[in-house]
Design a protein around this motif. Structure first.
Motif, PDB file in Angstrom:
ATOM      1  N   ASP A 260       0.839  -1.195   0.000  1.00 39.37           N
ATOM      2  CA  ASP A 260       0.000   0.000   0.000  1.00 39.37           C
ATOM      3  C   ASP A 260       0.875   1.247   0.000  1.00 39.37           C
ATOM      4  N   VAL A 261       1.637   1.402  -1.091  1.00 39.85           N
ATOM      5  CA  VAL A 261       2.448   2.608  -1.275  1.00 39.85           C
ATOM      6  C   VAL A 261       1.518   3.811  -1.438  1.00 39.85           C
ATOM      7  N   PRO A 262       2.006   5.023  -1.151  1.00 38.07           N
ATOM      8  CA  PRO A 262       1.126   6.202  -1.213  1.00 38.07           C
ATOM      9  C   PRO A 262       0.424   6.386  -2.559  1.00 38.07           C
ATOM     10  N   ASP A 263       1.042   5.934  -3.653  1.00 37.81           N
ATOM     11  CA  ASP A 263       0.445   6.122  -4.977  1.00 37.81           C
ATOM     12  C   ASP A 263      -0.525   5.021  -5.370  1.00 37.81           C
ATOM     13  N   ALA A 264      -0.663   3.983  -4.553  1.00 38.65           N
ATOM     14  CA  ALA A 264      -1.475   2.830  -4.954  1.00 38.65           C
ATOM     15  C   ALA A 264      -2.915   3.217  -5.261  1.00 38.65           C
ATOM     16  N   ALA A 265      -3.448   4.198  -4.533  1.00 44.89           N
ATOM     17  CA  ALA A 265      -4.831   4.624  -4.772  1.00 44.89           C
ATOM     18  C   ALA A 265      -4.988   5.352  -6.096  1.00 44.89           C
ATOM     19  N   ASN A 266      -3.859   5.763  -6.709  1.00 45.49           N
ATOM     20  CA  ASN A 266      -3.912   6.493  -7.976  1.00 45.49           C
ATOM     21  C   ASN A 266      -3.449   5.654  -9.163  1.00 45.49           C
ATOM     22  N   TYR A 267      -3.207   4.358  -8.939  1.00 48.05           N
ATOM     23  CA  TYR A 267      -2.941   3.485 -10.078  1.00 48.05           C
ATOM     24  C   TYR A 267      -4.210   3.423 -10.935  1.00 48.05           C
ATOM     25  N   ARG A 268      -4.066   2.883 -12.157  1.00 48.60           N
ATOM     26  CA  ARG A 268      -5.225   2.736 -13.021  1.00 48.60           C
ATOM     27  C   ARG A 268      -5.410   1.243 -13.337  1.00 48.60           C
ATOM     28  N   PRO A 269      -6.391   0.596 -12.692  1.00 48.43           N
ATOM     29  CA  PRO A 269      -7.324   1.121 -11.690  1.00 48.43           C
ATOM     30  C   PRO A 269      -6.659   1.222 -10.303  1.00 48.43           C
ATOM     31  N   PRO A 270      -7.303   1.922  -9.367  1.00 47.29           N
ATOM     32  CA  PRO A 270      -6.773   1.969  -8.003  1.00 47.29           C
ATOM     33  C   PRO A 270      -6.532   0.554  -7.477  1.00 47.29           C
ATOM     34  N   LEU A 271      -5.385   0.369  -6.851  1.00 46.48           N
ATOM     35  CA  LEU A 271      -4.906  -0.979  -6.546  1.00 46.48           C
ATOM     36  C   LEU A 271      -5.424  -1.505  -5.210  1.00 46.48           C
ATOM     37  N   THR A 272      -6.055  -2.671  -5.258  1.00 50.03           N
ATOM     38  CA  THR A 272      -6.325  -3.438  -4.043  1.00 50.03           C
ATOM     39  C   THR A 272      -4.998  -4.015  -3.575  1.00 50.03           C
ATOM     40  N   THR A 273      -4.696  -3.897  -2.282  1.00 50.16           N
ATOM     41  CA  THR A 273      -3.361  -4.268  -1.821  1.00 50.16           C
ATOM     42  C   THR A 273      -3.376  -4.615  -0.340  1.00 50.16           C
ATOM     43  N   ILE A 274      -2.253  -5.112   0.138  1.00 50.11           N
ATOM     44  CA  ILE A 274      -2.058  -5.402   1.561  1.00 50.11           C
ATOM     45  C   ILE A 274      -1.226  -4.274   2.159  1.00 50.11           C
ATOM     46  N   ARG A 275      -1.744  -3.663   3.190  1.00 47.79           N
ATOM     47  CA  ARG A 275      -1.055  -2.526   3.804  1.00 47.79           C
ATOM     48  C   ARG A 275      -0.062  -2.977   4.861  1.00 47.79           C
ATOM     49  N   GLN A 276       1.188  -2.551   4.686  1.00 45.79           N
ATOM     50  CA  GLN A 276       2.189  -2.682   5.740  1.00 45.79           C
ATOM     51  C   GLN A 276       2.204  -1.404   6.563  1.00 45.79           C
ATOM     52  N   ASP A 277       2.300  -1.537   7.865  1.00 45.12           N
ATOM     53  CA  ASP A 277       2.374  -0.367   8.746  1.00 45.12           C
ATOM     54  C   ASP A 277       3.847  -0.057   9.014  1.00 45.12           C
ATOM     55  N   PHE A 278       4.453   0.730   8.119  1.00 45.09           N
ATOM     56  CA  PHE A 278       5.888   1.015   8.248  1.00 45.09           C
ATOM     57  C   PHE A 278       6.194   1.803   9.516  1.00 45.09           C
ATOM     58  N   ALA A 279       5.288   2.692   9.910  1.00 49.50           N
ATOM     59  CA  ALA A 279       5.525   3.473  11.127  1.00 49.50           C
ATOM     60  C   ALA A 279       5.575   2.563  12.354  1.00 49.50           C
ATOM     61  N   ALA A 280       4.620   1.632  12.448  1.00 47.71           N
ATOM     62  CA  ALA A 280       4.609   0.702  13.583  1.00 47.71           C
ATOM     63  C   ALA A 280       5.829  -0.211  13.558  1.00 47.71           C
ATOM     64  N   LEU A 281       6.245  -0.624  12.366  1.00 42.45           N
ATOM     65  CA  LEU A 281       7.419  -1.485  12.227  1.00 42.45           C
ATOM     66  C   LEU A 281       8.662  -0.760  12.746  1.00 42.45           C
ATOM     67  N   ALA A 282       8.829   0.499  12.337  1.00 44.66           N
ATOM     68  CA  ALA A 282       9.981   1.282  12.778  1.00 44.66           C
ATOM     69  C   ALA A 282       9.928   1.575  14.278  1.00 44.66           C
ATOM     70  N   GLN A 283       8.754   1.903  14.772  1.00 45.21           N
ATOM     71  CA  GLN A 283       8.618   2.178  16.209  1.00 45.21           C
ATOM     72  C   GLN A 283       9.005   0.956  17.038  1.00 45.21           C
ATOM     73  N   GLN A 284       8.581  -0.224  16.591  1.00 47.99           N
ATOM     74  CA  GLN A 284       8.901  -1.452  17.323  1.00 47.99           C
ATOM     75  C   GLN A 284      10.396  -1.730  17.285  1.00 47.99           C
ATOM     76  N   ALA A 285      11.007  -1.559  16.101  1.00 49.00           N
ATOM     77  CA  ALA A 285      12.437  -1.833  15.965  1.00 49.00           C
ATOM     78  C   ALA A 285      13.274  -0.848  16.782  1.00 49.00           C
ATOM     79  N   VAL A 286      12.973   0.446  16.652  1.00 46.62           N
ATOM     80  CA  VAL A 286      13.728   1.463  17.390  1.00 46.62           C
ATOM     81  C   VAL A 286      13.487   1.322  18.886  1.00 46.62           C
ATOM     82  N   GLY A 287      12.237   1.089  19.274  1.00 42.57           N
ATOM     83  CA  GLY A 287      11.922   0.938  20.691  1.00 42.57           C
ATOM     84  C   GLY A 287      12.668  -0.217  21.327  1.00 42.57           C
ATOM     85  N   ALA A 288      12.737  -1.356  20.632  1.00 39.48           N
ATOM     86  CA  ALA A 288      13.455  -2.514  21.165  1.00 39.48           C
ATOM     87  C   ALA A 288      14.946  -2.227  21.282  1.00 39.48           C
ATOM     88  N   LEU A 289      15.502  -1.551  20.283  1.00 38.13           N
ATOM     89  CA  LEU A 289      16.937  -1.245  20.311  1.00 38.13           C
ATOM     90  C   LEU A 289      17.270  -0.260  21.421  1.00 38.13           C
TER      91      LEU A 289
END
Length: 319
Positions: A260-289
């Motif tokens: 679910d890249v930021p442009d996915a909603a503007n593909y032709r047609p708009p793309l059905t996709t699986i969203r990764q939560d990059f912010a949560a991933l980074a928060q978990q990694a940085v928090g653990a470190l």
């Protein structure tokens, strides 16, 4: 610090507590000290703090490339998560291998490092640096390492199940690189979901995460009725290739991506996709470190899995 203390009418110890964000300062005093800091242009001296605490307040990020959308988004999210905790971020590439990357980080005296995605495959037991705390993103559970990854398998399973629910007799897969943990987990989720439905998995078409690879796969996938792509960039290339082949999406072919890249909603047609939560991933990694760096948590073998979710748009439809 003495000048700030004199202007604010407090002790040097109080200024130190404010600078180090100690909770042992009442709000009114904190505001007075912060105002004095602003008026005098006071900034904590990073080198002096490192001498006092034994920490540089800097963490490293090891990557093989920043050309992929996932890696660039993780860089942004990791930098923001580190800044929230008062840490600077230094980035090194593992183009010559992680060993040289770890050596460069050791020379910069970082407090710890996060190893990202493709570089994670190079972190074997005999390549772990002595004395450098590590958190590895997108790697299997490994004794003695803290690992963090998105639920790649679960997301792939959700995408595949959705296409089967829409009436497609099978689902083809445009997979990522063979040496990628994320790609392998997404392929595993696809295979397991087809197997559970009693459907034999078609041959995998493999790409390298790029839109060019997706476009090149168009010929092999033109006859498919449903395709699950391992990332949105390859899905973008595939959409163009299918259009060139005269195949309409989703009328003739349904396509689901991943990220679910930021442009996915503007593909032709708009793309059905699986969203990764990059912010949560980074928060978990940085928090653990940071917890390991600051002694709040001991190093060890722990794995955190960040949920993914299906985002439905218009690129997938009933057969």
């Amino acid at each position: 610090m003495a000048m700030v203390a004199a202007r604010a009418g407090v002790s040097g110890q109080t200024v130190s507590r404010v600078a180090n964000d100690s909770p042992r300062v009442d709000p009114a005093t904190r505001a007075r000290v912060e105002q004095a800091m602003a008026e005098l242009g006071y900034r904590p001296h990073r080198a002096a703090r490192a001498l006092r605490t034994g920490r540089s307040q800097t963490i490293g990020l090891v990557v093989t490339t920043l050309a992929t959308v996932g890696n660039s988004r993780m860089l942004q999210a990791t930098a923001e998560a580190a800044a929230e905790r008062g840490y600077a971020l230094t980035v090194v590439t593992a183009a010559d291998g992680v060993a040289s990357a770890f050596e460069r980080l050791a020379e910069q005296e970082v407090d710890g490092a996060i190893v990202l995605n493709e570089a994670s495959a190079q972190v074997s037991p005999d390549r772990r640096p002595t004395g450098l705390r590590l958190v590895v993103v997108d790697a299997p559970r490994d004794e003695g390492l803290t690992t963090v990854h998105s639920d790649h398998r679960g997301g792939a399973a959700a995408a595949t199940a959705r296409l089967l629910e829409l009436g497609h007799s099978t689902v083809h897969h445009l997979a990522g690189p063979i040496d990628s943990f994320a790609a392998a987990e997404r392929e595993r989720g696809w295979r397991e979901t087809l197997a559970a439905a009693g459907v034999e998995a078609p041959d995998v078409v493999r790409g390298d995460w790029t839109a060019d690879a997706g476009f090149a796969a168009g010929g092999a996938l033109a006859a498919a009725s449903a395709v699950f792509c391992a990332n949105d960039q390859m899905a973008l290339g595939l959409l163009r290739a299918l259009a060139d082949e005269g195949r309409r999406v989703p009328d003739d072919v349904s396509v689901i991506g991943f990220d679910d890249v930021p442009d996915a909603a503007n593909y032709r047609p708009p793309l059905t996709t699986i969203r990764q939560d990059f912010a949560a991933l980074a928060q978990q990694a940085v928090g653990a470190l940071v917890a390991e760096i600051e002694g709040e948590d001991a190093a060890g073998s722990r794995t955190s899995v960040i949920p993914t979710r299906l985002v439905e748009r218009r690129s997938a439809a009933p057969r």
